[in-house]
Design a protein around this motif. Structure first.
Motif, short mmCIF file in Angstrom:
data_model
loop_
_atom_site.label_atom_id
_atom_site.label_comp_id
_atom_site.label_asym_id
_atom_site.label_seq_id
_atom_site.Cartn_x
_atom_site.Cartn_y
_atom_site.Cartn_z
N GLY B 10 0.76 -1.07 0.08
CA GLY B 10 0.02 -0.04 0.04
C GLY B 10 0.92 1.21 0.10
O GLY B 10 1.72 1.41 -0.89
N ARG B 11 0.43 2.10 0.97
CA ARG B 11 1.11 3.52 0.87
C ARG B 11 2.61 3.47 1.08
O ARG B 11 3.51 4.05 0.43
N ALA B 12 3.12 2.65 2.04
CA ALA B 12 4.60 2.28 2.12
C ALA B 12 5.23 1.92 0.91
O ALA B 12 6.34 2.25 0.75
N PHE B 13 4.65 0.94 -0.04
CA PHE B 13 5.32 0.53 -1.00
C PHE B 13 5.25 1.71 -2.09
O PHE B 13 6.28 1.96 -2.79
N ASP B 14 4.15 2.54 -2.05
CA ASP B 14 4.17 3.67 -3.04
C ASP B 14 5.37 4.80 -2.67
O ASP B 14 5.88 5.25 -3.43
N GLU B 15 5.44 4.80 -1.27
CA GLU B 15 6.28 5.84 -0.84
C GLU B 15 7.91 5.60 -1.13
O GLU B 15 8.70 6.32 -1.76
N ALA B 16 8.20 4.10 -0.98
CA ALA B 16 9.30 3.60 -1.12
C ALA B 16 9.74 3.65 -2.72
O ALA B 16 10.98 4.14 -3.17
N GLU B 17 8.56 3.42 -3.70
CA GLU B 17 8.75 3.58 -5.28
C GLU B 17 9.17 4.91 -5.42
O GLU B 17 9.88 5.26 -6.29
N ASN B 18 8.37 6.00 -4.91
CA ASN B 18 8.84 7.39 -5.23
C ASN B 18 9.96 7.70 -4.80
O ASN B 18 10.74 8.45 -5.42
N LEU B 19 10.54 7.16 -3.74
CA LEU B 19 12.16 7.28 -3.37
C LEU B 19 12.96 6.94 -4.38
O LEU B 19 13.93 7.56 -4.68
N LEU B 20 12.68 5.74 -4.97
CA LEU B 20 13.47 5.11 -6.00
C LEU B 20 13.59 6.21 -7.32
O LEU B 20 14.41 6.54 -7.98
N LYS B 21 12.24 6.47 -7.65
CA LYS B 21 12.21 7.52 -8.89
C LYS B 21 12.93 8.79 -8.55
O LYS B 21 13.77 9.25 -9.50
N ASP B 22 12.70 9.46 -7.36
CA ASP B 22 13.64 10.49 -7.09
C ASP B 22 15.08 10.33 -7.20
O ASP B 22 15.75 11.09 -7.76
N LEU B 23 15.34 9.32 -6.69
CA LEU B 23 16.75 8.82 -6.68
C LEU B 23 17.25 8.85 -8.16
O LEU B 23 18.45 9.52 -8.51
N GLY B 138 5.43 -6.33 8.54
CA GLY B 138 4.20 -6.77 9.29
C GLY B 138 2.90 -6.20 8.85
O GLY B 138 1.88 -6.63 9.52
N ASP B 139 2.98 -5.29 8.01
CA ASP B 139 1.80 -4.36 7.66
C ASP B 139 0.83 -5.27 6.69
O ASP B 139 -0.05 -4.63 6.02
N ALA B 140 1.12 -6.60 6.44
CA ALA B 140 0.74 -7.07 5.20
C ALA B 140 -1.04 -7.41 5.43
O ALA B 140 -1.40 -7.50 6.70
N PRO B 141 -1.86 -7.00 4.20
CA PRO B 141 -3.27 -6.87 4.57
C PRO B 141 -3.67 -8.25 5.05
O PRO B 141 -3.11 -9.10 4.60
N ALA B 142 -4.68 -8.13 5.89
CA ALA B 142 -5.14 -9.58 6.23
C ALA B 142 -5.91 -10.35 5.28
O ALA B 142 -6.61 -9.72 4.23
N PHE B 143 -5.39 -11.71 5.11
CA PHE B 143 -5.96 -12.35 4.23
C PHE B 143 -7.25 -12.85 4.27
O PHE B 143 -7.54 -13.51 5.33
N SER B 144 -8.42 -12.48 3.54
CA SER B 144 -9.68 -12.99 3.61
C SER B 144 -10.46 -13.46 2.31
O SER B 144 -9.92 -12.99 1.20
N LEU B 145 -11.00 -14.36 2.63
CA LEU B 145 -11.67 -15.14 1.34
C LEU B 145 -12.95 -14.43 0.84
O LEU B 145 -13.43 -14.88 -0.31
N GLY B 146 -13.48 -13.80 1.40
CA GLY B 146 -14.74 -12.86 0.69
C GLY B 146 -15.96 -13.59 1.22
O GLY B 146 -15.83 -14.93 1.62
N GLU B 147 -16.95 -13.02 1.26
CA GLU B 147 -18.11 -13.68 1.61
C GLU B 147 -18.78 -14.81 0.72
O GLU B 147 -19.21 -15.67 0.96
#
Lengths: 167, 167
Positions: B10-23, B138-147
């Motif tokens: 999520g947001r952490a991945f996007d932030e890290a990717e933006n850091l790489l783009k800046d680099l 440890g931020d992994a989204p909870a794994f849910s199979l849906g209703e």
């Protein structure tokens, strides 16, 4: 049998070894080695003040195998191989320079040395060693068994199997 | 199954990717990657002007295996591992920096970039990515199979084996 891919003999070997000693003295490196791509240490020099080095044979084996992996990486980018490799640790670093297809000069330094100086002097030394190798490859002393050899082998065989003609 | 040893979501991945783009933008590098020590590409960025890169998966695998060999060399000299690695080719070079025990930022540059600048900006970025990883592991989204899942599986099983109770 696995043998070094490159040998320098006699005066050429002494000259190359002196070049390495000069490198260590001038650059304030700890150790300088020339290894071949199979991982053999062809020659090495150590600064008087440097701590006892780790097993140089293990080091050479690791560096040589590492160098092949590096070449694979370089080829991904259309390069023949990397010309230079710097591994920088907290205190100790290594500088590796490609020496044609046969040998690698490796300089190990610590924070008492200046990396720019290490690079410059290692490159200079590498060029001189390359010249020596080009001039002296194929200088291997002729392999001769000596005059007494034939008689000695005869005696040995006789003692093992009994004098020929006895049976 | 072999899985990446590190995931950002999520947001952490996007932030890290933006850091790489800046680099990439700030350092004039061709490509910047973060790979894990198993050789997975966790994220990557490419300069607009850079040629199409080679297989980044192959590259990451080679770099990761190379890094382990480097660590063995460092340990010979009593170091934990090398903090920095520079591989310099004729035109292309790579700069690799240790990012804790989990990931490696790798910057690939050519002669339009300045190595000092590459090093400086890669180090800065590595520090910021390290912060992100520490905060968000440890931020992994909870794994849910849906209703609807249970009903769908029932229908599928029914169509494969006949409606339960039919036999």
């Amino acid at each position: 049998m696995l043998e070094p891919s490159l040998d320098l003999y006699g005066r050429a070997f002494d000259e190359a070894e002196n070049l390495l000693k000069d490198l260590v003295a001038k650059s304030r490196a700890r150790y300088a080695l020339i290894i071949d791509l199979k991982g053999f240490v062809l020659m090495h020099a150590r600064a008087l003040w440097a701590p006892v080095p780790p097993s140089l044979d293990s080091f050479a084996t690791l560096v040589a195998s590492n160098y092949s992996a590096n070449r694979a990486i370089a080829q991904l980018f259309g390069e023949d191989g990397f010309q230079e490799l710097v591994q920088q640790g907290n205190q100790v670093g290594t500088f590796i320079e490609g020496l044609g297809d046969q040998a690698l000069p490796v300089t190990v330094y610590d924070d008492s040395a200046n990396l720019g100086r290490i690079k410059f002097i290692t490159r200079e030394t590498a060029a001189e060693v390359r010249r020596l190798i080009d001039e002296h490859t194929g200088d291997a002393p002729a392999f001769s068994l000596g005059e007494g050899w034939s008689g000695e082998v005869d005696s040995l065989l006789d003692s093992l199997f009994g004098k020929r003609g006895d049976s």
